[in-house]
Design an enzyme around this catalytic site. Structure first.
Site: not given
Length: 373
Positions: A158-159, A162, A173, A182, A254, A260
């Site tokens: 996942h990371e 990015h 983002y 995401e 938020d 997410h």
């Protein structure tokens, strides 16, 4: 750009719910540390070096500090070391590189052999893993809710994805483009795990971060691509807030506009595509998503609808107008409410064109008394 696997709202919930002051302090420290990292510019990249086969991994140990990258403890082709987290970081970055190379022909994150740098044992009790624009960083977890962040291949995948998005579509983002950013990371993180395990779409668990939650936590993972909103329901974590379709879309400021949270919608769309097509998700379904991400046709602020239409275009180009793959893509985006169901629209339009029933005759009105009929 700082991208972390644990969103700020989850750390905020953990801080509020923690009864142990020392544990609450760990959550607060992780939350505050992430807030600082989000304001920093992307780190400078290490010069590209390549091994004989094009893959180059380096794992460093921060020794519970925050200076990056730390002390080098394992490099490409080195034997495993005694530290399990070092080996997990090495294996996870390797699994991600292998997915991209063998399934999509991509040479590392930048498609030019970028060295895969990781740092483990970052800070003390740090509850996150992140991509900082240059490398992977893993915390050890708090020991009560989260364990070591190297434990899940899909989290590493996942990371690192990015980074792939950073070098390709560079999706902003924020809002829907951020949720797509995401979601794409969840998609290829899950594919890295599936490819490493030799799992078909039907066999995969479609969970992100299943290995992070410690015993006693009421949940199975951080997110479920198959059933968004069902990953956890725990007194400390709260309830998984992800919607499964557009009827539950969360409009919020938020978390960079809910990146997410709302990523559950395109996540489920990919799951539906992969299982509708059948076989391995990293084959046809993965090629459609990868082709869309790298096409150069996505705007940096792409909406869900723009991305859905782009996946249709990619499926059409790869497999044809009458292909099962294109039909699966269209059906899946309709199921999650991003694209409208054309059959429903046609039926509604047909109903509006049908002649209406003739008006009924007006009721007779009796003559006033004393008048002739």
């Amino acid at each position: 750009m700082f991208h972390s696997i644990i969103p700020p709202y989850l750390l905020e919930q953990l801080e509020r719910s923690a009864s142990d002051p020392s544990l609450r302090a760990r959550f607060r420290q992780s939350l505050q540390h992430d807030a600082v990292l989000r304001t920093r510019p992307a780190a400078r990249r290490e010069a590209v070096t390549e091994a004989a086969d094009g893959r180059q991994r380096k794992v460093y140990d921060a020794e519970h500090g925050t200076d990056l990258p730390g002390t080098l403890v394992r490099s490409e082709d080195d034997d495993p070391v005694q530290d399990k987290t070092v080996n997990q970081a090495y294996d996870g970055t390797g699994a991600t590189w292998t997915l991209y190379k063998e399934c999509f022909g991509r040479d590392s994150i930048d498609d030019a052999g970028l060295a895969l740098i990781s740092t483990v044992h970052y800070d003390r009790g740090y509850d996150n893993a992140f991509w900082d624009g240059s490398q992977m960083v893993f915390g050890d977890g708090d020991g009560e809710v989260f364990g070591n962040f190297t434990a899940s291949i899909d989290v590493t995948g996942h990371e690192l994805t990015h980074g792939v998005t950073q070098y390709t579509a560079n999706l902003a983002y924020d809002g829907q483009s951020g949720a797509l950013n995401e979601s794409i990371s969840d998609v290829f993180g899950s594919l890295a795990k599936q490819y490493a395990a030799g799992q078909s779409a039907a066999d995969a668990d479609w969970l992100i971060g299943a290995e992070l939650l410690l015993p006693g936590v009421q949940g199975v993972a951080l997110r479920s691509m198959k059933a968004p909103g069902t990953a956890y329901d725990d007194p400390r974590l709260g309830k998984d807030p992800q919607p499964a379709d557009m009827s539950g879309y969360v409009d919020t400021e938020d978390d960079n506009g809910g990146v997410h949270i709302n990523s559950g919608i395109p996540n489920r769309a990919f799951y539906l595509v992969a299982t509708e097509i059948g076989g391995n998700a990293y084959d046809d379904a993965g090629k459609i998503w990868y082709g869309t991400l790298t096409s150069g046709n996505l705007s940096e602020t792409a909406s869900f609808k723009e991305f859905a239409e782009a996946t249709q275009a990619t499926a059409r180009a790869l497999f044809g107008d009458d292909s099962a793959q294109l039909a699966a893509v269209t059906k899946s985006w309709q199921t999650v409410g991003v694209l409208e169901d054309q059959t429903t629209l046609m039926n509604a339009a047909q109903s509006s064109l049908e002649p209406s029933a003739p008006p009924s005759a007006p009721p007779s009105v009796p003559s006033p008394p004393g008048t002739d009929e």
